[in-house]
Design a protein around this motif. Structure first.
Motif, mmCIF file in Angstrom:
data_model
loop_
_atom_site.group_PDB
_atom_site.id
_atom_site.type_symbol
_atom_site.label_atom_id
_atom_site.label_comp_id
_atom_site.label_asym_id
_atom_site.label_seq_id
_atom_site.Cartn_x
_atom_site.Cartn_y
_atom_site.Cartn_z
ATOM 1 N N CYS A 21 0.828 -1.204 0.000
ATOM 2 C CA CYS A 21 0.000 0.000 0.000
ATOM 3 C C CYS A 21 0.866 1.258 0.000
ATOM 4 O O CYS A 21 2.034 1.218 0.365
ATOM 5 C CB CYS A 21 -0.923 0.018 1.213
ATOM 6 S SG CYS A 21 -0.061 -0.034 2.792
ATOM 7 N N CYS A 22 0.272 2.359 -0.424
ATOM 8 C CA CYS A 22 0.892 3.682 -0.289
ATOM 9 C C CYS A 22 -0.216 4.727 -0.434
ATOM 10 O O CYS A 22 -1.290 4.440 -0.975
ATOM 11 C CB CYS A 22 1.995 3.908 -1.317
ATOM 12 S SG CYS A 22 1.408 4.229 -2.980
ATOM 13 N N SER A 23 0.046 5.905 0.098
ATOM 14 C CA SER A 23 -0.938 6.977 0.008
ATOM 15 C C SER A 23 -0.257 8.310 0.250
ATOM 16 O O SER A 23 0.682 8.398 1.041
ATOM 17 C CB SER A 23 -2.043 6.766 1.050
ATOM 18 O OG SER A 23 -2.912 7.873 1.068
ATOM 19 N N ASP A 24 -0.728 9.337 -0.432
ATOM 20 C CA ASP A 24 -0.238 10.687 -0.142
ATOM 21 C C ASP A 24 -1.203 11.420 0.793
ATOM 22 O O ASP A 24 -1.008 12.588 1.100
ATOM 23 C CB ASP A 24 -0.020 11.480 -1.433
ATOM 24 C CG ASP A 24 -1.302 11.651 -2.241
ATOM 25 O OD1 ASP A 24 -2.284 10.949 -1.943
ATOM 26 O OD2 ASP A 24 -1.307 12.470 -3.172
ATOM 27 N N ALA A 28 1.329 6.753 7.868
ATOM 28 C CA ALA A 28 1.857 5.389 7.931
ATOM 29 C C ALA A 28 1.065 4.543 8.918
ATOM 30 O O ALA A 28 0.833 3.361 8.694
ATOM 31 C CB ALA A 28 3.332 5.423 8.322
ATOM 32 N N CYS A 69 11.512 2.228 4.981
ATOM 33 C CA CYS A 69 10.797 3.504 4.823
ATOM 34 C C CYS A 69 11.766 4.648 5.085
ATOM 35 O O CYS A 69 12.901 4.423 5.504
ATOM 36 C CB CYS A 69 9.601 3.578 5.776
ATOM 37 S SG CYS A 69 10.006 3.370 7.510
ATOM 38 N N ARG A 73 8.661 8.502 8.243
ATOM 39 C CA ARG A 73 7.719 7.385 8.408
ATOM 40 C C ARG A 73 8.191 6.426 9.499
ATOM 41 O O ARG A 73 7.395 5.896 10.260
ATOM 42 C CB ARG A 73 7.557 6.611 7.098
ATOM 43 C CG ARG A 73 6.876 7.343 5.961
ATOM 44 C CD ARG A 73 5.485 7.882 6.238
ATOM 45 N NE ARG A 73 5.404 9.048 7.066
ATOM 46 C CZ ARG A 73 5.698 10.311 6.721
ATOM 47 N NH1 ARG A 73 6.149 10.585 5.543
ATOM 48 N NH2 ARG A 73 5.552 11.310 7.586
#
Length: 200
Positions: A21-24, A28, A69, A73
């Motif tokens: 997963c990742c998101s802006d 975290a 990371c 994070r």
């Protein structure tokens, strides 16, 4: 996510890296919440998978070894206030005003959980602010700290070299050196940088 047992030249190949997963937008901690329970299952109970070599189902255990990371994070994942805090190091309890040569107490998961619970138990916000400064931690909800896996997050989040050394100490050292050079000396440095062979 990648398998720890693979040789380095294979672990970096795209087919051996599993994107989770990742998101802006999400932090975290918010991203880790849905997968924290799955980490427990992978480590403690395992999952069944088909082994093409043995031609049968096998039970696979996948313990969490470390998390890759950047520094912000990593601090967030261990409830650390970050590199600008009085207790700036997420690995130990040193602070900005102590002698850097003095060896101080290492942070551990057990110690951090104890300190976080002390902060959460305080009644006034002013007392909490003081205790956050004292420990360099915040008491936000963190599913990764509550995951009872073998990995100690304080040891499983390696130091991120790019921001710590290259964009940290090296950048500030270069700024300091450049600030005392004359205009002629700066032109000479620029000419040397441009003449540098970057072809490999």
């Amino acid at each position: 996510m990648s398998l720890a047992g693979l040789p380095r030249h294979l672990s970096a190949r795209q087919e051996h890296i599993h994107f989770i997963c990742c998101s802006d937008v999400l932090s975290a901690l918010e991203l880790s919440e849905p997968i924290s329970e799955e980490l427990i299952v992978l480590e403690q109970y395992g999952i069944t998978a088909f082994d093409a070599y043995l031609q049968q189902e096998v039970l696979v255990f996948a313990p969490l070894m470390f998390i890759v990371c950047d520094n912000p994070r990593a601090s967030e994942l261990v409830n650390h206030l970050g590199s600008t805090a009085l207790k700036y190091c997420r690995f130990c309890m040193t602070d900005k005003f102590e002698n850097p040569d003095v060896v101080c107490q290492n942070r551990t998961l057990t110690l951090a959980l104890q300190q976080i619970s002390e902060i959460a138990a305080l009644r006034t916000e002013q007392d909490k602010v003081e205790m956050r400064k004292r420990y360099g931690l915040k008491e936000s909800k963190n599913p990764m700290l509550s995951v009872r896996v073998r990995a100690d997050l304080y040891r499983s989040l390696p130091l991120e070299v790019l921001h710590t050394i290259v964009l940290g100490a090296c950048k500030y050292l270069l700024q300091n050196i450049m600030s005392v050079l004359s205009a002629r000396q700066k032109e000479e440095v620029l000419a040397r940088v441009r003449a540098f062979n970057t072809s490999g």
